[in-house]
Design a protein around this motif. Structure first.
Motif, short mmCIF file in Angstrom:
data_model
loop_
_atom_site.label_atom_id
_atom_site.label_comp_id
_atom_site.label_asym_id
_atom_site.label_seq_id
_atom_site.Cartn_x
_atom_site.Cartn_y
_atom_site.Cartn_z
N LEU A 1 0.83 -1.20 0.00
CA LEU A 1 0.00 0.00 0.00
C LEU A 1 0.87 1.26 0.00
N ALA A 2 1.92 1.26 0.83
CA ALA A 2 2.82 2.40 0.87
C ALA A 2 3.46 2.63 -0.50
N MET A 3 3.90 1.54 -1.15
CA MET A 3 4.48 1.66 -2.48
C MET A 3 3.46 2.21 -3.47
N TRP A 4 2.23 1.70 -3.38
CA TRP A 4 1.16 2.11 -4.29
C TRP A 4 0.89 3.61 -4.15
N LEU A 5 0.75 4.08 -2.90
CA LEU A 5 0.43 5.49 -2.67
C LEU A 5 1.55 6.41 -3.13
N THR A 6 2.78 6.06 -2.80
CA THR A 6 3.89 6.92 -3.21
C THR A 6 4.04 6.94 -4.73
N GLU A 7 3.89 5.79 -5.37
CA GLU A 7 4.01 5.76 -6.82
C GLU A 7 2.86 6.49 -7.50
N ALA A 8 1.68 6.49 -6.88
CA ALA A 8 0.55 7.23 -7.45
C ALA A 8 0.85 8.72 -7.46
N LEU A 9 1.46 9.23 -6.39
CA LEU A 9 1.81 10.64 -6.33
C LEU A 9 2.93 10.97 -7.32
N VAL A 10 3.89 10.06 -7.48
CA VAL A 10 4.95 10.26 -8.45
C VAL A 10 4.36 10.32 -9.86
N ASP A 11 3.47 9.38 -10.17
CA ASP A 11 2.84 9.35 -11.49
C ASP A 11 2.03 10.61 -11.73
N GLU A 12 1.35 11.10 -10.68
CA GLU A 12 0.57 12.33 -10.80
C GLU A 12 1.46 13.51 -11.17
N ALA A 13 2.61 13.63 -10.51
CA ALA A 13 3.52 14.74 -10.79
C ALA A 13 4.10 14.65 -12.20
N LYS A 14 4.38 13.45 -12.66
CA LYS A 14 4.96 13.28 -14.00
C LYS A 14 3.94 13.57 -15.09
N SER A 15 2.70 13.09 -14.89
CA SER A 15 1.69 13.22 -15.95
C SER A 15 1.06 14.61 -15.98
N SER A 16 0.82 15.21 -14.82
CA SER A 16 0.12 16.50 -14.80
C SER A 16 1.06 17.70 -14.79
N ARG A 17 2.30 17.50 -14.34
CA ARG A 17 3.25 18.60 -14.25
C ARG A 17 4.44 18.47 -15.19
N GLY A 18 4.51 17.35 -15.90
CA GLY A 18 5.60 17.17 -16.85
C GLY A 18 6.96 17.04 -16.21
N MET A 19 7.01 16.55 -14.97
CA MET A 19 8.27 16.43 -14.26
C MET A 19 9.04 15.18 -14.69
N THR A 20 10.35 15.24 -14.51
CA THR A 20 11.15 14.04 -14.68
C THR A 20 10.87 13.11 -13.50
N ASP A 21 11.36 11.87 -13.59
CA ASP A 21 11.12 10.93 -12.50
C ASP A 21 11.74 11.43 -11.19
N ALA A 22 12.96 11.94 -11.27
CA ALA A 22 13.63 12.43 -10.06
C ALA A 22 12.88 13.62 -9.47
N GLU A 23 12.45 14.54 -10.33
CA GLU A 23 11.70 15.70 -9.85
C GLU A 23 10.38 15.28 -9.21
N ALA A 24 9.72 14.28 -9.83
CA ALA A 24 8.44 13.82 -9.31
C ALA A 24 8.59 13.15 -7.95
#
Length: 376
Positions: free
Chosen positions: A129-152
């Motif tokens: 669950l912790a992995m799922w939640l953190t990765e969901a926020l990373v994916d959100e930053a990459k898709s909606s903000r155009g961030m790189t993986d490190a930035e996300a």
């Protein structure tokens, strides 16, 4: 005789200092990012752990009365790196959590084996669950903000504290709702056993079990980037989980390109299996699936199911053609008896299934039943 030390090409001018200046700037940038990450992790850990690390395993035994062995078993079962008896790693919250569960062992209410199973289950599922939640926020930053993986990931560390209360509330709500659902299902099993024939204690549960996997996924994976592959898997899992839920079933587990599901009746299993095949065929960007389904006895342990019926369903998936649902003849008869005309079967064939032997199998088709709908 003197020379112009600043002349180009002599090591003292602009060209001679360009590389060292660039290296220095890169080092400064690395130090800056390192400091930012350390600050973000420190701030997040302060919120999550809610206090300093104060105790070792020896301290918990001496001050809290928690046996060192149970502390070690708990920590290992939760999935954390083992620590020696004098390393200070545990907070007050750790002491309370370990002590509360260990008290059940000390009071004779549960065995040490159950203690380990409970902590292992909590660690495994909360870790996912912790992995799922953190990765969901990373994916959100990459898709909606155009961030790189490190930035996300940097952004995820910074914004996580503001989501923590909502995530905790959602976790407890989901846990209670799921526990209520599974408890009700256990009660139904008790009621169904009243007046029934002598139960099979080895395989007491009658269930439909199915396996569905994406066709030629290995070849597909070789042509996609990591993010594209993750997108395909995410879409596949989302469709599968939604169809299984709407059909009244449960997803047991997903492993990459394969999903395993359960249903309480043969007709529910058939409906889920066919709807999975139909929905994924209609999903752009996803290859077809093949599905194996079987109805019969099995037993459940720690979130998984086992037995000959499970093995049969897995083997049936292996002989299914792309886009098809394959069942054994016994399951086909059970589906037909439950809902005559709702599903159809093609002519049966005998397949020699690995580890099982010759089995009469048929392809299941839709009759007059209506596919499951994901329309909200």
């Amino acid at each position: 005789m003197t020379t112009d030390s600043g002349a180009p090409g002599e090591g003292g001018g602009v060209e001679g200092t360009a590389a060292p200046d660039a290296d220095l700037e890169a080092a400064r940038e690395l130090n800056r990012r390192f400091a930012e990450v350390r600050r973000a992790i420190g701030a997040l850990e302060k919120v999550l752990l809610q206090g300093p690390r104060r105790y070792s395993r020896r301290d918990l035994a001496d001050d809290q009365g928690v046996p060192e062995r149970l502390t070690a078993v708990y920590w290992r079962s939760m999935g954390f790196t083992a620590v020696d008896r004098d390393t200070v790693v545990f907070t007050d919250d750790d002491a309370d959590a370990i002590g509360d569960l260990a008290a059940l062992v000390e009071n004779g209410e549960i065995s040490e084996r159950t203690f380990a199973n409970l902590s292992r289950g909590l660690g495994y599922h909360m870790g996912r669950l912790a992995m799922w939640l953190t990765e969901a926020l990373v994916d959100e930053a990459k898709s909606s903000r155009g961030m790189t993986d490190a930035e996300a990931r940097q952004r995820m560390l910074e914004v996580m504290p503001q989501f923590l209360e909502v995530f905790e509330n959602q976790t407890m709500y989901a846990f209670r709702r799921q526990l209520a659902s599974y408890s009700a299902r256990a009660g139904t099993e008790v009621l169904n056993s009243v007046g029934a024939d002598e139960p099979d204690e080895l395989f007491p549960l009658q269930r439909a079990v199915g396996f569905a996997d994406l066709v030629q996924f290995t070849r597909l994976a070789q042509s996609l980037s990591g993010s594209e592959l993750a997108h395909v898997i995410g879409d596949f899992e989302a469709v599968c989980r939604d169809i299984v839920s709407v059909g009244g079933g449960r997803v047991v587990k997903t492993v990459g390109d394969e999903v395993m599901f359960l249903a309480d009746t043969p007709e529910d299993g058939a409906q889920i299996a066919l709807s999975l095949s139909e929905s994924i065929e209609a999903e752009p960007g996803l290859p077809d699936v093949r599905v194996g389904l079987a109805w019969g006895p099995m037993f459940s342990r720690y979130g998984d199911v086992f037995g000959p019926t499970v093995n049969l369903a897995a083997r049936l998936e292996g002989v299914a053609q792309p886009g098809s649902v394959i069942v054994d003849a016994s399951t086909a008869r059970a589906v037909s008896a439950a809902l005559p005309g709702s599903f159809e079967t093609l002519e049966s064939q005998v397949h020699d299934l690995h580890g099982i032997g010759p089995v009469e199998v048929v392809e299941l088709r839709r009759g007059n039943s209506v596919p499951l709908s994901l329309t909200l």
